[in-house]
Design a protein around this motif. Structure first.
Motif, PDB file in Angstrom:
ATOM      1  N   LYS A 159       0.850  -1.198   0.000  1.00 24.65           N
ATOM      2  CA  LYS A 159       0.000   0.000   0.000  1.00 24.65           C
ATOM      3  C   LYS A 159       0.884   1.246   0.000  1.00 24.65           C
ATOM      4  CE  LYS A 159      -1.629  -1.594   3.827  1.00 24.65           C
ATOM      5  NZ  LYS A 159      -2.269  -1.754   5.164  1.00 24.65           N
ATOM      6  N   PRO A 160       0.640   2.306  -0.726  1.00 26.38           N
ATOM      7  CA  PRO A 160      -0.635   2.600  -1.391  1.00 26.38           C
ATOM      8  C   PRO A 160      -0.867   1.890  -2.717  1.00 26.38           C
ATOM      9  CG  PRO A 160       0.910   4.388  -1.795  1.00 26.38           C
ATOM     10  CD  PRO A 160       1.597   3.435  -0.855  1.00 26.38           C
TER      11      PRO A 160
ATOM     12  N   ASN B   9      -4.773  15.702   1.913  1.00 27.43           N
ATOM     13  CA  ASN B   9      -4.645  14.991   0.642  1.00 27.43           C
ATOM     14  C   ASN B   9      -5.732  13.972   0.323  1.00 27.43           C
ATOM     15  OD1 ASN B   9      -1.927  16.034  -0.202  1.00 27.43           O
ATOM     16  ND2 ASN B   9      -1.420  15.176   1.800  1.00 27.43           N
ATOM     17  N   CYS B  10      -6.526  13.616   1.311  1.00 27.76           N
ATOM     18  CA  CYS B  10      -7.495  12.536   1.113  1.00 27.76           C
ATOM     19  C   CYS B  10      -8.886  12.982   1.530  1.00 27.76           C
ATOM     20  CB  CYS B  10      -7.108  11.311   1.943  1.00 27.76           C
ATOM     21  SG  CYS B  10      -5.431  10.725   1.652  1.00 27.76           S
TER      22      CYS B  10
ATOM     23  N   GLN C 290      -5.093   6.094   0.868  1.00 28.76           N
ATOM     24  CA  GLN C 290      -4.756   6.276  -0.558  1.00 28.76           C
ATOM     25  C   GLN C 290      -5.083   5.026  -1.367  1.00 28.76           C
ATOM     26  OE1 GLN C 290      -0.682   7.358   0.211  1.00 28.76           O
ATOM     27  NE2 GLN C 290      -1.041   9.516  -0.295  1.00 28.76           N
TER      28      GLN C 290
ATOM     29  N   ILE D 146      -1.843   6.958   6.134  1.00 32.03           N
ATOM     30  CA  ILE D 146      -2.293   7.595   4.885  1.00 32.03           C
ATOM     31  C   ILE D 146      -2.285   6.597   3.728  1.00 32.03           C
ATOM     32  CG2 ILE D 146       0.003   8.498   4.285  1.00 32.03           C
ATOM     33  CD1 ILE D 146      -1.536  11.016   3.186  1.00 32.03           C
ATOM     34  N   VAL D 147      -1.360   5.633   3.741  1.00 34.32           N
ATOM     35  CA  VAL D 147      -1.316   4.682   2.613  1.00 34.32           C
ATOM     36  C   VAL D 147      -2.564   3.807   2.561  1.00 34.32           C
ATOM     37  CG1 VAL D 147       1.203   4.698   2.479  1.00 34.32           C
ATOM     38  CG2 VAL D 147       0.055   2.886   3.799  1.00 34.32           C
TER      39      VAL D 147
ATOM     40  N   THR E  95     -13.581   4.852   2.704  1.00 30.60           N
ATOM     41  CA  THR E  95     -12.450   4.694   3.609  1.00 30.60           C
ATOM     42  C   THR E  95     -12.757   5.288   4.982  1.00 30.60           C
ATOM     43  OG1 THR E  95     -11.454   6.791   2.927  1.00 30.60           O
ATOM     44  CG2 THR E  95     -10.756   4.820   1.719  1.00 30.60           C
TER      45      THR E  95
ATOM     46  N   GLU F 276      -1.772  15.191   7.190  1.00 29.55           N
ATOM     47  CA  GLU F 276      -1.496  14.785   5.810  1.00 29.55           C
ATOM     48  C   GLU F 276      -2.748  14.183   5.150  1.00 29.55           C
ATOM     49  OE1 GLU F 276       1.968  12.134   3.706  1.00 29.55           O
ATOM     50  OE2 GLU F 276       2.110  12.429   5.876  1.00 29.55           O
ATOM     51  N   VAL F 277      -3.474  13.385   5.921  1.00 33.02           N
ATOM     52  CA  VAL F 277      -4.712  12.784   5.406  1.00 33.02           C
ATOM     53  C   VAL F 277      -5.753  13.869   5.144  1.00 33.02           C
ATOM     54  CG1 VAL F 277      -6.703  11.347   6.071  1.00 33.02           C
ATOM     55  CG2 VAL F 277      -4.371  10.470   6.354  1.00 33.02           C
TER      56      VAL F 277
ATOM     57  N   GLU G 285      -8.828   4.757  -1.747  1.00 29.41           N
ATOM     58  CA  GLU G 285      -9.364   5.740  -2.702  1.00 29.41           C
ATOM     59  C   GLU G 285      -9.037   5.341  -4.144  1.00 29.41           C
ATOM     60  OE1 GLU G 285      -8.055   9.648  -1.371  1.00 29.41           O
ATOM     61  OE2 GLU G 285      -9.619   9.691   0.175  1.00 29.41           O
ATOM     62  N   ARG G 286      -7.855   4.785  -4.349  1.00 33.09           N
ATOM     63  CA  ARG G 286      -7.499   4.325  -5.703  1.00 33.09           C
ATOM     64  C   ARG G 286      -8.451   3.238  -6.192  1.00 33.09           C
ATOM     65  NH1 ARG G 286      -0.892   3.690  -5.472  1.00 33.09           N
ATOM     66  NH2 ARG G 286      -0.396   5.835  -6.027  1.00 33.09           N
TER      67      ARG G 286
END
Ligand SMILES: [Mg+2]
Length: 178
Positions: free
Chosen positions: A102-103, A160-161, A133, A129-130, A142, A156-157, A136-137
């Motif tokens: 992951k990610p 970015n997420c 990510q 975060i991974v 999530t 960070e999450v 989401e991919r």
């Protein structure tokens, strides 16, 4: 409600004291984990565990010990009647898109192949975060947890997420979903 629920391992269902675990005697579920999983099992009939174990490639973790820990986890899920279909782990450092690590989404694609999982109707829960990510991919819903490494990754999450929920721990997440 979900075709499958994917769980990260360390920091999500169990303590993550050193960033890696190399002995089943050091492996401890959180005290609420099975209470939470029992609640989550009303929302799915398939659990998967997806865990990065790059310590295998650096020699910090022995693959036999990983297998022992996973045998213990399968056993505990089975004792509680929880439908754990498979534990997938990534032993590498390759973070490309289709990597098992992951990610990368390799472990999720493998579950899709092995069990016909409908990823778009599945849920990923993790403390890094991974985890978010990778989910989401795969167009999964999530949930980001603040246990384990969660507090370190929170800003960070948030930047970015777009996690569906951010929760203090797995039990709170299960209660919110119900
Ligand atoms: Mg984790």
């Amino acid at each position: 409600m979900f075709d499958a629920i994917f769980l990260d391992r360390d920091g999500t269902i169990s303590h993550d004291p050193y960033g890696y675990i190399n002995n089943v005697s050091d492996y401890h579920f959180f005290d609420y984990t099975f209470n939470a999983l029992e609640k989550l099992s009303s929302l799915t009939d398939k659990f998967f565990i997806v865990t990065n174990q790059s310590g295998i490639s650096t020699g910090k973790v022995d693959v036999e010990n990983v297998e022992n820990i996973h045998a213990f986890i399968y056993d505990q899920f089975e004792k509680k009647g929880l439908p754990l279909k498979k534990i997938y782990y990534a032993d590498n450092y390759d973070e490309s898109f289709h990597s098992f690590r992951k990610p990368g989404i390799g472990m999720f694609e493998q579950a899709e192949k092995d069990f016909g999982v409908d990823l778009r109707n599945s849920l990923m829960i993790g403390d890094s975060i991974v985890d978010i990510q990778a989910g989401e991919r795969c167009k999964m819903k999530t949930i980001f947890l603040l246990t384990g490494m969660g507090h370190d990754y929170l800003s960070e999450v948030e930047e970015n997420c777009e996690p569906y929920l951010i929760c203090d721990n797995l039990l709170v997440a299960a209660e919110k979903l119900l």
